[in-house]
Design an enzyme around this catalytic site. Structure first.
Site, PDB file in Angstrom:
ATOM      1  N   SER A   1      -2.173  22.799  57.569  1.00  0.00           N
ATOM      2  CA  SER A   1      -1.414  23.992  57.212  1.00  0.00           C
ATOM      3  C   SER A   1       0.076  23.692  57.178  1.00  0.00           C
ATOM      4  O   SER A   1       0.528  22.605  57.542  1.00  0.00           O
ATOM      5  CB  SER A   1      -1.683  25.109  58.234  1.00  0.00           C
ATOM      6  OG  SER A   1      -1.140  24.750  59.503  1.00  0.00           O
ATOM      7  N   LYS A   2       0.845  24.679  56.751  1.00  0.00           N
ATOM      8  CA  LYS A   2       2.292  24.513  56.661  1.00  0.00           C
ATOM      9  C   LYS A   2       2.908  24.207  58.019  1.00  0.00           C
ATOM     10  O   LYS A   2       3.958  23.572  58.103  1.00  0.00           O
ATOM     11  CB  LYS A   2       2.926  25.785  56.076  1.00  0.00           C
ATOM     12  CG  LYS A   2       2.589  26.032  54.617  1.00  0.00           C
ATOM     13  CD  LYS A   2       3.268  27.286  54.102  1.00  0.00           C
ATOM     14  CE  LYS A   2       2.937  27.529  52.628  1.00  0.00           C
ATOM     15  NZ  LYS A   2       3.583  28.764  52.127  1.00  0.00           N
ATOM     16  N   ARG A   3       2.265  24.663  59.085  1.00  0.00           N
ATOM     17  CA  ARG A   3       2.802  24.437  60.429  1.00  0.00           C
ATOM     18  C   ARG A   3       2.856  22.951  60.785  1.00  0.00           C
ATOM     19  O   ARG A   3       3.607  22.553  61.665  1.00  0.00           O
ATOM     20  CB  ARG A   3       1.955  25.187  61.467  1.00  0.00           C
ATOM     21  CG  ARG A   3       2.050  26.697  61.381  1.00  0.00           C
ATOM     22  CD  ARG A   3       1.390  27.343  62.589  1.00  0.00           C
ATOM     23  NE  ARG A   3      -0.021  27.021  62.661  1.00  0.00           N
ATOM     24  CZ  ARG A   3      -0.976  27.698  62.021  1.00  0.00           C
ATOM     25  NH1 ARG A   3      -0.650  28.720  61.254  1.00  0.00           N
ATOM     26  NH2 ARG A   3      -2.252  27.353  62.154  1.00  0.00           N
TER      27      ARG A   3
END
Length: 404
Positions: free
Chosen positions: A253-255
């Protein structure tokens, strides 16, 4: 039959690593057999459209070396290659109405409130399965609603009993209970097609023979097949790729900070290293080789060697791989690329070319330069008298210059 594959991104932001892999695999499948690779922009979801995202798609494909044979700016005779333009031409509504005439689709006039009332809680999860309420409307009732300007969608008419089986090149034959197939929307109330419907229509009209996508779309494939069968069209070969996870085995994910191609380039990775690394996220060659040029990948790629298990994004391995590409780079190119980092890290008048040669084999990404060379700023400016032999008659001596 000539292979025709496609990459059909939605312009919703930066290009996720998974999307880059889809584009790469589609490209390699086509080019390995001397086929065509097509770019199609799927911009029918207007709510998710991100300004500048189309330019990101073009730029990323260019930097990655994935040259498409047909696309919005390369007409191969089956355009337009942008779905919003195809929608304006009435392509999707035309084919949806053909399905209505065949009894394979129907108008649905249900209000949002009624649809919300169909929501059920099953195993702690909310599900909403349409109950075919509007399928029972007579032609006269449908026409009356249309004449009155009532909002509507067009739904696929899927059976509620029996099973549907489809074939995937990696997973083999997969059978779904038809009770699990919702009557998915084909044309939305704003007149735009859904992603699922537009994909099938466009893939057929563009002669796509191989469809590459993530395995999260496995459950949608029976609906696609039923559309192909309803039209009497040939079904393309499906290649569903495994999920990409982070080191903790969670969906990337973007995290993570490195979920997109742009993230990685900004962190100092080389496009060719990223492409090489992404190719190995799910696919393995018939050898222990890990470093491939794009041309090498085209030669070696066999989609049958794509695995089913989730592919782990090993950031340390990507760093190692990038370091190998830096070592193999010619000295002049490395120096030009490293110069901005050297100038930012070193604030003394030193020979940066020699320093670049020193660090070339010691870094994995360009930003590593700062940690390796920052000690130069701490070196004191020694008095030249320190280098004069006290017993020598002359008072002069040659000064020592660091890295002349």
């Amino acid at each position: 039959m000539k292979i025709r594959s496609r990459y059909a991104p939605s312009p919703t932001g930066r290009m996720h690593v998974g999307n880059l892999r889809t584009a790469l695999y589609a490209y390699l499948i086509a080019k390995h057999e001397g086929g065509d690779f097509i770019l199609r922009i799927e911009d029918t979801d207007q709510e998710r459209f991100f300004p500048g995202a189309v330019e990101i798609i073009y730029k990323t494909l260019e930097e990655a070396g994935l040259v498409y044979d047909e696309g919005p700016d390369k007409d191969g005779g089956v355009g337009p290659y942008v779905q919003s333009e195809r929608q304006k031409a009435g392509i999707y509504t035309k084919y949806a109405k053909q399905l209505i005439d065949k009894g394979e689709a129907y108008y649905c006039f249900c209000t949002p409130e009624r649809l919300e009332s169909l929501t059920q809680i099953v195993d702690g999860k909310e599900i909403n399965v349409y109950d075919k309420h509007c399928l029972g409307l007579s032609k006269e009732e449908v026409q009356k609603n249309l004449d009155a300007g009532m909002p509507y969608v067009i739904r696929q008419n899927n059976p509620r009993t029996g099973t549907t089986t489809f074939h995937d090149e990696l997973y083999g034959n997969i059978t779904f209970e038809n009770s699990e197939l919702d009557d998915m929307i084909l044309i939305k109330s704003d007149g735009f097609p859904t992603y699922n419907f537009a994909n099938v229509v466009d893939d057929h009209l563009m002669g796509i023979t191989h469809v590459v996508r993530g395995n999260e779309y496995l459950s949608s494939s029976p609906k696609y097949n039923r559309l192909y069968e309803a039209f009497g069209w040939d079904i393309p070969k499906y290649i569903h790729c495994p999920l990409i996870t982070d080191e903790d085995h969670h969906k990337l994910s973007k995290r993570s900070g490195h979920s997109s191609y742009e993230d990685l380039i900004e962190q100092g990775f080389l496009p060719e290293a990223v492409v090489n690394f992404v190719a190995l996220l799910g696919w393995s060659p018939d050898s222990d080789q890990e470093l491939f040029s794009l041309e090498g990948l085209v030669k070696e790629f066999d989609y049958r060697r794509i695995g089913k298990s989730p592919a782990v994004f090993d950031y340390a391995k990507l760093r190692w791989m990038n370091g190998e590409y830096l070592k193999a780079m010619d000295d002049e190119t490395f120096y030009k690329n490293a110069l901005p980092y050297l100038k930012d890290a070193i604030h003394k008048d030193l020979d940066l070319r020699k320093i670049a040669a020193m660090v070339k084999s010691r870094i994995e990404i360009y930003p590593d330069i700062n940690e390796i060379v920052d000690f130069f700023n701490e070196l004191p400016d020694y008095d030249t008298a320190m280098y004069t032999h006290k017993k020598m008659k002359t008072d002069s001596a040659s000064s020592l210059k660091v890295l002349e």
